[in-house]
Design an enzyme around this catalytic site. Structure first.
Site, PDB file in Angstrom:
ATOM      1  N   ASP A 199       4.913   0.539  12.014  1.00  0.00           N
ATOM      2  CA  ASP A 199       3.691  -0.102  11.512  1.00  0.00           C
ATOM      3  C   ASP A 199       3.571  -1.564  11.937  1.00  0.00           C
ATOM      4  O   ASP A 199       2.589  -2.222  11.606  1.00  0.00           O
ATOM      5  CB  ASP A 199       3.626  -0.004   9.985  1.00  0.00           C
ATOM      6  CG  ASP A 199       3.511   1.451   9.512  1.00  0.00           C
ATOM      7  OD1 ASP A 199       3.741   1.688   8.321  1.00  0.00           O
ATOM      8  OD2 ASP A 199       3.215   2.321  10.350  1.00  0.00           O
ATOM      9  N   ARG A 209      -8.433  -0.725   4.652  1.00  0.00           N
ATOM     10  CA  ARG A 209      -7.594   0.321   4.076  1.00  0.00           C
ATOM     11  C   ARG A 209      -6.206  -0.215   3.705  1.00  0.00           C
ATOM     12  O   ARG A 209      -5.555   0.277   2.816  1.00  0.00           O
ATOM     13  CB  ARG A 209      -7.407   1.477   5.081  1.00  0.00           C
ATOM     14  CG  ARG A 209      -8.618   2.345   5.331  1.00  0.00           C
ATOM     15  CD  ARG A 209      -8.204   3.573   6.138  1.00  0.00           C
ATOM     16  NE  ARG A 209      -6.924   4.066   5.644  1.00  0.00           N
ATOM     17  CZ  ARG A 209      -5.870   4.323   6.443  1.00  0.00           C
ATOM     18  NH1 ARG A 209      -5.968   4.140   7.744  1.00  0.00           N
ATOM     19  NH2 ARG A 209      -4.738   4.756   5.924  1.00  0.00           N
ATOM     20  N   CYS A 217      -4.050  12.662  12.772  1.00  0.00           N
ATOM     21  CA  CYS A 217      -4.890  11.465  12.831  1.00  0.00           C
ATOM     22  C   CYS A 217      -4.705  10.850  14.198  1.00  0.00           C
ATOM     23  O   CYS A 217      -3.934  11.351  15.017  1.00  0.00           O
ATOM     24  CB  CYS A 217      -4.562  10.495  11.701  1.00  0.00           C
ATOM     25  SG  CYS A 217      -3.127   9.466  12.027  1.00  0.00           S
ATOM     26  N   LYS A 271       0.838  -1.216   0.000  1.00  0.00           N
ATOM     27  CA  LYS A 271       0.000   0.000   0.000  1.00  0.00           C
ATOM     28  C   LYS A 271       0.862   1.252   0.000  1.00  0.00           C
ATOM     29  O   LYS A 271       0.663   2.184  -0.773  1.00  0.00           O
ATOM     30  CB  LYS A 271      -0.912   0.044   1.224  1.00  0.00           C
ATOM     31  CG  LYS A 271      -1.552   1.421   1.451  1.00  0.00           C
ATOM     32  CD  LYS A 271      -2.376   1.480   2.702  1.00  0.00           C
ATOM     33  CE  LYS A 271      -1.635   1.651   3.965  1.00  0.00           C
ATOM     34  NZ  LYS A 271      -1.333   3.041   4.363  1.00  0.00           N
ATOM     35  N   ASN A 272       1.871   1.286   0.881  1.00  0.00           N
ATOM     36  CA  ASN A 272       2.664   2.503   1.059  1.00  0.00           C
ATOM     37  C   ASN A 272       3.656   2.755  -0.065  1.00  0.00           C
ATOM     38  O   ASN A 272       4.327   3.766  -0.082  1.00  0.00           O
ATOM     39  CB  ASN A 272       3.352   2.478   2.426  1.00  0.00           C
ATOM     40  CG  ASN A 272       2.324   2.617   3.538  1.00  0.00           C
ATOM     41  OD1 ASN A 272       1.173   2.972   3.287  1.00  0.00           O
ATOM     42  ND2 ASN A 272       2.731   2.321   4.750  1.00  0.00           N
ATOM     43  N   ARG A 319       1.049  14.631  13.159  1.00  0.00           N
ATOM     44  CA  ARG A 319       1.517  14.396  11.778  1.00  0.00           C
ATOM     45  C   ARG A 319       1.573  15.681  10.947  1.00  0.00           C
ATOM     46  O   ARG A 319       0.899  15.792   9.909  1.00  0.00           O
ATOM     47  CB  ARG A 319       0.681  13.321  11.107  1.00  0.00           C
ATOM     48  CG  ARG A 319       0.654  12.025  11.897  1.00  0.00           C
ATOM     49  CD  ARG A 319      -0.050  10.906  11.197  1.00  0.00           C
ATOM     50  NE  ARG A 319       0.729  10.380  10.089  1.00  0.00           N
ATOM     51  CZ  ARG A 319       0.338   9.323   9.361  1.00  0.00           C
ATOM     52  NH1 ARG A 319      -0.818   8.741   9.627  1.00  0.00           N
ATOM     53  NH2 ARG A 319       1.067   8.874   8.388  1.00  0.00           N
TER      54      ARG A 319
END
Ligand code: EPZ
Length: 416
Positions: free
Chosen positions: A302, A394, A111, A18-19, A116
């Protein structure tokens, strides 16, 4: 809904990252020619980025794991609401500034895991000659011309991943040479640099703290395969160890996972590599280990929550310190519902492990916390109900389907 207590067994294919996919899709804005990106994971964030690119005027076609993006004619203002909803979308700012010398995007805002800020992104844009202003919730970057410059991107927690990506993309079409010092070294940054070079850019040093970009006049279309998702791989590896199972991860880049595999081995988990496959299983009793999250190639933030579950199952004391995000312990109170004994002391969580977990209704708060709750539910006795799983979708492709194929008793049910 999860009925725990089943050791995971079998093989699981690791999806594209994803990233990596998000900045790669944004990079297609740098050219008016079509780009094709393959091995793109089927995730809500990816679909969302597609909508954002369409709101800028690009055509975006998904076909299985492939996305075809053609940013023939684009505008510099993105849809406020769309962009505001996904932090990762900030990485459209660099390509817009690079190609159009102007970008107007909604400020991403904080978030649940931290404030951030994007000050480092803006510092990089300003170094290239852009005038930066913030008004009406928008950040504006405007430049008559962009000129190569030297920019230091180190911040409170070290380097910035999307900040490095954004400045790299803006500098690709600037006049002259840009040097990014204290650049992020994440594999996703390297993957982006490979794609930019395939488009005709001149980026060198990606993967090291110093990246050099020699600006070019124009970029052309290109094709690219997204790297495997190292965070998804780490999540399944930890799930295998937490359930005392044996799982083979297929299509992994083990060289992107050194810090995670090192800690798993230290904890008594057996990890065997066969080419691009990794087989993970317990090797006798688990041992407590201490973890500190750091920029790559340190232990990834993560994977912090998932590793905390494994330590909660491990007899003994382990200390988990979060150095990247200031509020990334939302999962602790939910794990306590399952019987985990974890105390937070400033940036550290003291995990008194070894208590058996028992199923309970829990609430997901963010993407990686929700993955940790799923692992805890798989290892716990009885039933666990994980709510707000849109967080999971997500970042994890078909997680319940993949886990079921590994023998998990897990099902997705409509929330009543
Ligand atoms: C990327 O976010 C990832 N997201 C995050 O993954 C990941 O946790 C993070 O990198 C760190 O590895 C994507 O790639 C889409 P940062 P990013 O800028 O780039 C501070 C997930 O679960 N900072 O490297 O937004 C910042 O507040 C997500 O998939 C500034 O102070 O993270 C943080 O403390 C969550 N000023 C630290 O740096 C800035 O201008 C690292 O953030 C930028 C960042």
């Amino acid at each position: 809904m999860i009925k725990g207590g089943v050791p995971l067994r079998g093989e699981v294919r690791i999806s594209g990252a994803k990233n990596a996919a998000l900045p790669l899709m944004a990079a297609a804005l740098l050219t008016d020619e079509p780009c094709v990106i393959r091995n793109v994971p089927d995730l809500s964030d990816v679909k969302f980025m597609g909508q954002i690119l369409q709101s800028l005027g690009a055509t975006v076609k998904f076909n299985g794991g492939e996305v075809r993006i053609h940013a023939h004619k684009i505008k510099s203002v993105g849809d406020y609401e769309l962009i505001r909803r996904m932090r990762g979308s900030i990485c459209i700012a660099g390509p817009l500034l690079g190609r159009l010398h102007r970008a107007r995007v909604s400020l991403p805002g904080g978030c649940i895991i931290g404030a951030r800020p994007i000050n480092l992104h803006l510092k990089g844009f300003a170094a290239l000659g852009a005038a930066i202003s913030i008004e009406g919730g928008y950040v504006n970057a405007l430049a008559k011309k962009l000129a190569g410059a030297e920019v230091f991107l180190g911040g409170r927690a070290g380097s910035t991943v999307l900040g490095t990506a954004n400045v790299m993309m803006a500098a690709a079409l600037a006049d002259g040479i840009t040097t990014i010092d204290s650049a992020a070294c994440e594999p996703e940054v390297v993957d982006l640099a490979h794609f930019l070079n395939a488009m005709g850019a001149k980026v060198s040093g990606a993967g090291s703290p110093t990246i050099t970009i020699t600006g070019v006049k124009k970029l052309h279309g290109a094709e690219h395969d997204v790297i495997p998702d190292r965070i998804e791989a780490a999540t399944y590896a930890i799930a295998a160890a937490a359930t005392n199972g044996e799982v083979t991860l297929r299509g992994v880049r083990a060289d992107h996972l050194h810090a995670v595999l090192d800690k798993l081995r230290e904890a008594g988990v057996k990890v065997e590599r066969q080419g691009s496959n990794l087989t993970v299983r317990r090797n006798g009793k688990l041992k407590p280990v201490d973890i500190t999250t750091l920029p790559y190639s340190g232990f990834p933030t993560d994977v912090q929550a998932q590793m905390m579950v494994l330590m909660a199952l491990t007899p003994g004391i382990s200390i988990i310190t979060e150095r990247i995000f200031e509020a990334r312990f939302m999962h602790v109170s939910e794990l306590a519902r399952l019987g985990a004994d974890i105390e937070i002391e400033g940036p550290s969580a003291i995990v008194k492990g070894g208590r058996p977990l028992s199923g309970a209704p829990v609430m997901a708060s963010d993407l990686r916390a929700s993955a940790a709750l799923v692992i805890a539910g798989l290892a716990a006795r009885g039933r666990t109900e994980v709510k707000r799983i849109y967080h999971l979708d997500r970042g994890y492709e078909n997680i319940d389907g993949k886990l079921r194929r590994l023998g998990a008793r897990i099902e997705r049910v409509e929330e009543t």
